[in-house]
Design an enzyme around this catalytic site. Structure first.
Site, PDB file in Angstrom:
ATOM      1  N   ARG A  50       0.838  -1.215   0.000  1.00  0.00           N
ATOM      2  CA  ARG A  50       0.000   0.000   0.000  1.00  0.00           C
ATOM      3  C   ARG A  50       0.868   1.259   0.000  1.00  0.00           C
ATOM      4  O   ARG A  50       0.563   2.242  -0.668  1.00  0.00           O
ATOM      5  CB  ARG A  50      -0.958  -0.006   1.194  1.00  0.00           C
ATOM      6  CG  ARG A  50      -1.991   1.116   1.109  1.00  0.00           C
ATOM      7  CD  ARG A  50      -3.089   0.989   2.137  1.00  0.00           C
ATOM      8  NE  ARG A  50      -2.588   1.138   3.495  1.00  0.00           N
ATOM      9  CZ  ARG A  50      -3.330   1.035   4.590  1.00  0.00           C
ATOM     10  NH1 ARG A  50      -4.625   0.754   4.479  1.00  0.00           N
ATOM     11  NH2 ARG A  50      -2.822   1.180   5.785  1.00  0.00           N
ATOM     12  N   LYS A 149      -2.587   7.046   1.369  1.00  0.00           N
ATOM     13  CA  LYS A 149      -2.425   7.335   2.804  1.00  0.00           C
ATOM     14  C   LYS A 149      -1.375   8.442   2.918  1.00  0.00           C
ATOM     15  O   LYS A 149      -0.202   8.188   3.174  1.00  0.00           O
ATOM     16  CB  LYS A 149      -2.024   6.049   3.538  1.00  0.00           C
ATOM     17  CG  LYS A 149      -2.290   6.100   5.035  1.00  0.00           C
ATOM     18  CD  LYS A 149      -2.306   4.700   5.619  1.00  0.00           C
ATOM     19  CE  LYS A 149      -2.259   4.693   7.119  1.00  0.00           C
ATOM     20  NZ  LYS A 149      -3.412   5.268   7.788  1.00  0.00           N
ATOM     21  N   GLU A 182     -16.462   6.252   5.679  1.00  0.00           N
ATOM     22  CA  GLU A 182     -15.588   5.667   6.708  1.00  0.00           C
ATOM     23  C   GLU A 182     -15.556   6.534   7.948  1.00  0.00           C
ATOM     24  O   GLU A 182     -16.258   7.543   8.040  1.00  0.00           O
ATOM     25  CB  GLU A 182     -14.172   5.429   6.154  1.00  0.00           C
ATOM     26  CG  GLU A 182     -13.457   6.649   5.643  1.00  0.00           C
ATOM     27  CD  GLU A 182     -12.089   6.327   5.029  1.00  0.00           C
ATOM     28  OE1 GLU A 182     -11.467   5.320   5.395  1.00  0.00           O
ATOM     29  OE2 GLU A 182     -11.641   7.116   4.167  1.00  0.00           O
TER      30      GLU A 182
HETATM   31  N1  PXG Z   1      -9.504   4.857   6.986  1.00  0.00           N
HETATM   32  C1  PXG Z   1      -8.674   5.851   7.311  1.00  0.00           C
HETATM   33  C2  PXG Z   1      -8.970   7.224   6.847  1.00  0.00           C
HETATM   34  C3  PXG Z   1      -7.528   5.582   8.081  1.00  0.00           C
HETATM   35  O1  PXG Z   1      -6.695   6.583   8.391  1.00  0.00           O
HETATM   36  C4  PXG Z   1      -8.179   3.253   8.148  1.00  0.00           C
HETATM   37  C5  PXG Z   1      -9.282   3.592   7.385  1.00  0.00           C
HETATM   38  C6  PXG Z   1      -7.956   1.834   8.510  1.00  0.00           C
HETATM   39  O2  PXG Z   1      -6.926   1.273   7.702  1.00  0.00           O
HETATM   40  P1  PXG Z   1      -6.012   0.070   8.227  1.00  0.00           P
HETATM   41  O3  PXG Z   1      -5.162  -0.265   7.075  1.00  0.00           O
HETATM   42  O4  PXG Z   1      -5.260   0.616   9.404  1.00  0.00           O
HETATM   43  O5  PXG Z   1      -6.925  -1.023   8.613  1.00  0.00           O
HETATM   44  C7  PXG Z   1      -7.286   4.265   8.529  1.00  0.00           C
HETATM   45  C8  PXG Z   1      -6.130   3.947   9.413  1.00  0.00           C
HETATM   46  C9  PXG Z   1      -4.118   4.894  14.306  1.00  0.00           C
HETATM   47  C10 PXG Z   1      -4.078   5.524  13.010  1.00  0.00           C
HETATM   48  O6  PXG Z   1      -3.165   5.117  15.089  1.00  0.00           O
HETATM   49  C11 PXG Z   1      -4.696   4.925  11.927  1.00  0.00           C
HETATM   50  C12 PXG Z   1      -4.671   5.538  10.707  1.00  0.00           C
HETATM   51  C13 PXG Z   1      -4.067   6.770  10.595  1.00  0.00           C
HETATM   52  C14 PXG Z   1      -3.465   7.353  11.671  1.00  0.00           C
HETATM   53  C15 PXG Z   1      -3.447   6.741  12.893  1.00  0.00           C
HETATM   54  O7  PXG Z   1      -5.086   4.185  14.567  1.00  0.00           O
HETATM   55  N2  PXG Z   1      -5.228   5.020   9.562  1.00  0.00           N
END
Ligand code: PXG
Length: 298
Positions: A50, A149, A182
């Site tokens: 990713r 991201k 989301e």
């Molecule tokens: N949507 C968004 C906008 C995100 O930032 C997810 C979904 C979930 O993706 P994953 O791949 O983690 O299952 C995210 C996750 C944290 C943290 O500490 C998480 C994210 C960004 C910053 C901090 O939980 N992204």
């Protein structure tokens, strides 16, 4: 703490980057949040892929091959003697001048921070979250694509702040057409009549790694999984709802905008998937330490 910057390791006090870095000046860069459980890096390769896909989309050249950067992530966790960890992998456009032109940034910078994680309290997993939908809409895919991201998280931060302001720990975001997309840092799922439903990636979401794992686990349990658009009406009238993310893992949602979801308690499918996820994450990680060299589990 040993922090990796461009192939070298620094103490927390010494880990510094340029004030001319376009990651700082413009949010020009990308990142990943990765977890380690029980000495294993969970879905490491998926996070690396990713990251490189985010880089491709913003035309950022990561100055290392994926396999080598993956080894650097493992090494950083090892050097910090962690078995359970939260890893922040960041690639910035690098130092340039004060203009926005990325061509002025000679080389991207890579940062890896491995630390412990602060979690939602267990009580929230047992009782579920109350959340609200917020006025700030998720970025349109043709502007800053949520699939990337990126270091530019203001869209999410504004939504998070709207929740904070009213006392909510997480929020639900809609896209510019009013479809549910989301949370501020989590993907969203609903359950209706036994079917597990989540918004499709093209709608403008981050394609979460946890989201993929949960869809696989549900399918393995024989549950029908649909990636389809839905509205606030569908959300309010769902039987169950939950968020997924690397930080949150899988957390039930029991109230949205003052409407209780289903029974107002975490639903059966949510509880089953949470249990399955907790098993999966501790048993399938990429080993950080070679056999017999584990630091004592403290
Ligand atoms: N949507 C968004 C906008 C995100 O930032 C997810 C979904 C979930 O993706 P994953 O791949 O983690 O299952 C995210 C996750 C944290 C943290 O500490 C998480 C994210 C960004 C910053 C901090 O939980 N992204």
């Amino acid at each position: 703490m040993q922090i990796y910057i461009d192939g070298e390791y620094y103490s927390k006090a010494e880990a510094k980057i340029s004030v001319f870095d376009h990651g700082l000046l413009y949010g020009d860069g990308i990142f990943e949040g990765i977890r380690a459980y029980n000495g294993g890096l969970f879905r490491l390769r998926e996070h690396m892929v990713r990251l490189y896909e985010s880089a491709k989309t913003i035309a950022l050249d990561i100055p290392l091959p994926l396999e080598q950067l993956e080894q650097d992530v493992i090494e950083t966790v090892r050097r910090n003697n962690l078995r359970d960890a939260y890893i922040r992998l960041i690639v910035t456009r690098g130092a340039g001048d004060l203009g926005i032109d990325p061509r002025k940034c000679a080389k991207a910078s890579i940062i890896i921070i491995a630390t412990s994680i602060s979690l939602y309290p267990e009580e929230m997993y047992e009782n579920g979250l109350s959340v609200i939908t917020v006025p700030t809409r998720r970025n349109h895919s043709e502007m800053v694509n949520p699939r990337v991201k990126s270091l530019n998280y203001l869209n999410n931060i504004l939504a998070k702040e709207e929740g904070n302001h009213l006392g909510y720990a997480e929020v639900v975001m809609l896209n510019s057409d009013g479809y549910v997309v989301e949370g501020s840092a989590d993907n969203i799922f609903i359950v209706k009549n036994g079917v597990l439903i989540t918004p499709p990636a093209f709608l403008g979401i981050l394609k979460g790694i946890t989201r993929e794992v949960v869809m696989e686990l549900a399918q393995a349990m024989g549950t029908e999984v649909r990636e389809t658009v839905f509205t606030r009406h569908d959300l309010y009238n769902a039987d169950e709802c939950f968020f997924t993310g690397t930080g949150a893992e899988l957390i039930p949602v029991v109230e949205v905008d003052g409407r209780s979801i289903g029974t107002g308690k975490p639903g059966e499918m949510t509880k089953q998937l949470l249990a399955a996820f907790r098993k999966e994450r501790t048993e399938t990680g990429v080993p950080i330490y070679p056999c017999c060299q584990y630091p004592s589990a403290s």
